[in-house]
Design an enzyme around this catalytic site. Structure first.
Site, PDB file in Angstrom:
ATOM      1  N   GLY A   1       0.833  -1.197   0.000  1.00 54.47           N
ATOM      2  CA  GLY A   1       0.000   0.000   0.000  1.00 54.47           C
ATOM      3  C   GLY A   1       0.859   1.235   0.000  1.00 54.47           C
ATOM      4  O   GLY A   1       1.991   1.216   0.491  1.00 54.47           O
TER       5      GLY A   1
ATOM      6  N   GLN B   1       3.196   9.913   1.031  1.00 57.66           N
ATOM      7  CA  GLN B   1       4.432   9.124   1.092  1.00 57.66           C
ATOM      8  C   GLN B   1       5.307   9.321  -0.134  1.00 57.66           C
ATOM      9  O   GLN B   1       6.461   8.885  -0.153  1.00 57.66           O
ATOM     10  CB  GLN B   1       4.095   7.635   1.233  1.00 57.66           C
ATOM     11  CG  GLN B   1       3.389   7.309   2.536  1.00 57.66           C
ATOM     12  CD  GLN B   1       3.171   5.810   2.648  1.00 57.66           C
ATOM     13  OE1 GLN B   1       2.197   5.295   2.119  1.00 57.66           O
ATOM     14  NE2 GLN B   1       4.068   5.128   3.320  1.00 57.66           N
TER      15      GLN B   1
ATOM     16  N   CYS C   1       5.608   0.256   7.432  1.00 54.39           N
ATOM     17  CA  CYS C   1       5.198   1.406   6.627  1.00 54.39           C
ATOM     18  C   CYS C   1       6.400   1.841   5.817  1.00 54.39           C
ATOM     19  O   CYS C   1       7.511   1.944   6.349  1.00 54.39           O
ATOM     20  CB  CYS C   1       4.743   2.538   7.551  1.00 54.39           C
ATOM     21  SG  CYS C   1       4.289   4.043   6.671  1.00 54.39           S
ATOM     22  N   LEU C   2       6.207   2.092   4.514  1.00 54.52           N
ATOM     23  CA  LEU C   2       7.331   2.455   3.656  1.00 54.52           C
ATOM     24  C   LEU C   2       7.990   3.767   4.083  1.00 54.52           C
ATOM     25  O   LEU C   2       9.137   4.021   3.747  1.00 54.52           O
ATOM     26  CB  LEU C   2       6.887   2.532   2.189  1.00 54.52           C
ATOM     27  CG  LEU C   2       6.476   1.193   1.556  1.00 54.52           C
ATOM     28  CD1 LEU C   2       6.001   1.401   0.126  1.00 54.52           C
ATOM     29  CD2 LEU C   2       7.605   0.191   1.604  1.00 54.52           C
TER      30      LEU C   2
ATOM     31  N   HIS D   1      -4.837   1.667   7.079  1.00 56.78           N
ATOM     32  CA  HIS D   1      -3.493   2.240   7.211  1.00 56.78           C
ATOM     33  C   HIS D   1      -3.280   3.361   6.180  1.00 56.78           C
ATOM     34  O   HIS D   1      -2.811   4.446   6.517  1.00 56.78           O
ATOM     35  CB  HIS D   1      -2.449   1.125   7.033  1.00 56.78           C
ATOM     36  CG  HIS D   1      -1.018   1.578   7.123  1.00 56.78           C
ATOM     37  ND1 HIS D   1      -0.151   1.107   8.073  1.00 56.78           N
ATOM     38  CD2 HIS D   1      -0.300   2.463   6.356  1.00 56.78           C
ATOM     39  CE1 HIS D   1       1.039   1.694   7.900  1.00 56.78           C
ATOM     40  NE2 HIS D   1       0.978   2.502   6.860  1.00 56.78           N
ATOM     41  N   GLU D   2      -3.664   3.085   4.929  1.00 52.96           N
ATOM     42  CA  GLU D   2      -3.424   4.084   3.868  1.00 52.96           C
ATOM     43  C   GLU D   2      -4.362   5.280   3.996  1.00 52.96           C
ATOM     44  O   GLU D   2      -3.954   6.422   3.774  1.00 52.96           O
ATOM     45  CB  GLU D   2      -3.542   3.446   2.483  1.00 52.96           C
ATOM     46  CG  GLU D   2      -2.566   2.295   2.207  1.00 52.96           C
ATOM     47  CD  GLU D   2      -1.124   2.609   2.550  1.00 52.96           C
ATOM     48  OE1 GLU D   2      -0.719   3.776   2.463  1.00 52.96           O
ATOM     49  OE2 GLU D   2      -0.389   1.666   2.931  1.00 52.96           O
TER      50      GLU D   2
ATOM     51  N   HIS E   1      -3.114   7.736   6.403  1.00 51.93           N
ATOM     52  CA  HIS E   1      -2.104   8.657   5.856  1.00 51.93           C
ATOM     53  C   HIS E   1      -2.755   9.921   5.298  1.00 51.93           C
ATOM     54  O   HIS E   1      -2.211  11.017   5.429  1.00 51.93           O
ATOM     55  CB  HIS E   1      -1.315   7.985   4.722  1.00 51.93           C
ATOM     56  CG  HIS E   1      -0.125   7.201   5.173  1.00 51.93           C
ATOM     57  ND1 HIS E   1       0.973   7.761   5.779  1.00 51.93           N
ATOM     58  CD2 HIS E   1       0.146   5.870   5.091  1.00 51.93           C
ATOM     59  CE1 HIS E   1       1.865   6.819   6.057  1.00 51.93           C
ATOM     60  NE2 HIS E   1       1.391   5.660   5.657  1.00 51.93           N
TER      61      HIS E   1
END
Ligand SMILES: [Zn+2]
Length: 172
Positions: A47, A52, A91-92, A133-134, A137
């Site tokens: 994701g 990000q 998380c990236l 999660h996304e 963001h």
């Protein structure tokens, strides 16, 4: 003319800035979405959200099932189950940091596709986790805000928090 997307890492302030809705369903947003999917693949993520990659826009890409990427514009959680699941998340924007996060077991998400068409999606288990999660963001919420336990990278995270000057209780 086309701007290359660059990854942003915590504590980049972009991750805490408000995201604007997508209103033009044009070629630009289509090419951004394609590039985000590419980036997600490059980093083996499941994701990725606009902030990000330096974009304060309400766009996310997800791929909980390999080979089936999905783009969601202006996604919003409209319902959440009362029962919870607790799972390890990464998380990236936080390389090498993993922790336990409680999430609703199932959620309903409203979103628009790349043509602006409206959809409703019921998700559970991993798909519900990735979406929540996304979408977090896009609302300036990071997974560390929801940590109940840090599983990996605690020292790194403490350093990043010091740098950020954010006061976050990691074990709430
Ligand atoms: Zn993330």
């Amino acid at each position: 003319m086309k701007k290359k997307l660059e990854f942003t890492y915590y504590p980049n302030p972009i991750l805490r800035q408000k995201c604007a809705p997508i209103v033009d369903f044009n070629d630009e947003i289509k090419s951004i979405a394609a590039e985000m999917i590419e980036k997600m693949h490059e980093h083996k993520g499941i994701g990725l959200a606009g902030p990000q990659v330096g974009l304060n826009q309400r766009i996310i890409v997800i791929e909980p099932t390999p080979g089936e990427p999905k783009v969601l514009l202006n996604p919003e959680i409209t319902a959440s189950s009362k029962d919870w699941q607790i799972g390890e998340e990464g998380c990236l924007s936080f390389p090498r940091i993993y922790g336990l996060v409680p999430r609703a077991k199932s959620i309903t998400v409203r979103y628009q596709d790349l043509d602006g068409k409206k959809h409703k999606l019921k998700a559970n288990k991993l798909l519900a986790v990735v979406l929540a999660h996304e979408i977090d963001h896009l609302n300036q919420i990071l997974f560390i805000d929801r940590f109940i336990k840090v599983n990996q990278g605690e020292e790194d995270l403490k350093k990043l928090l010091k740098e950020s000057k954010e006061k976050i209780n990691l074990y709430e």
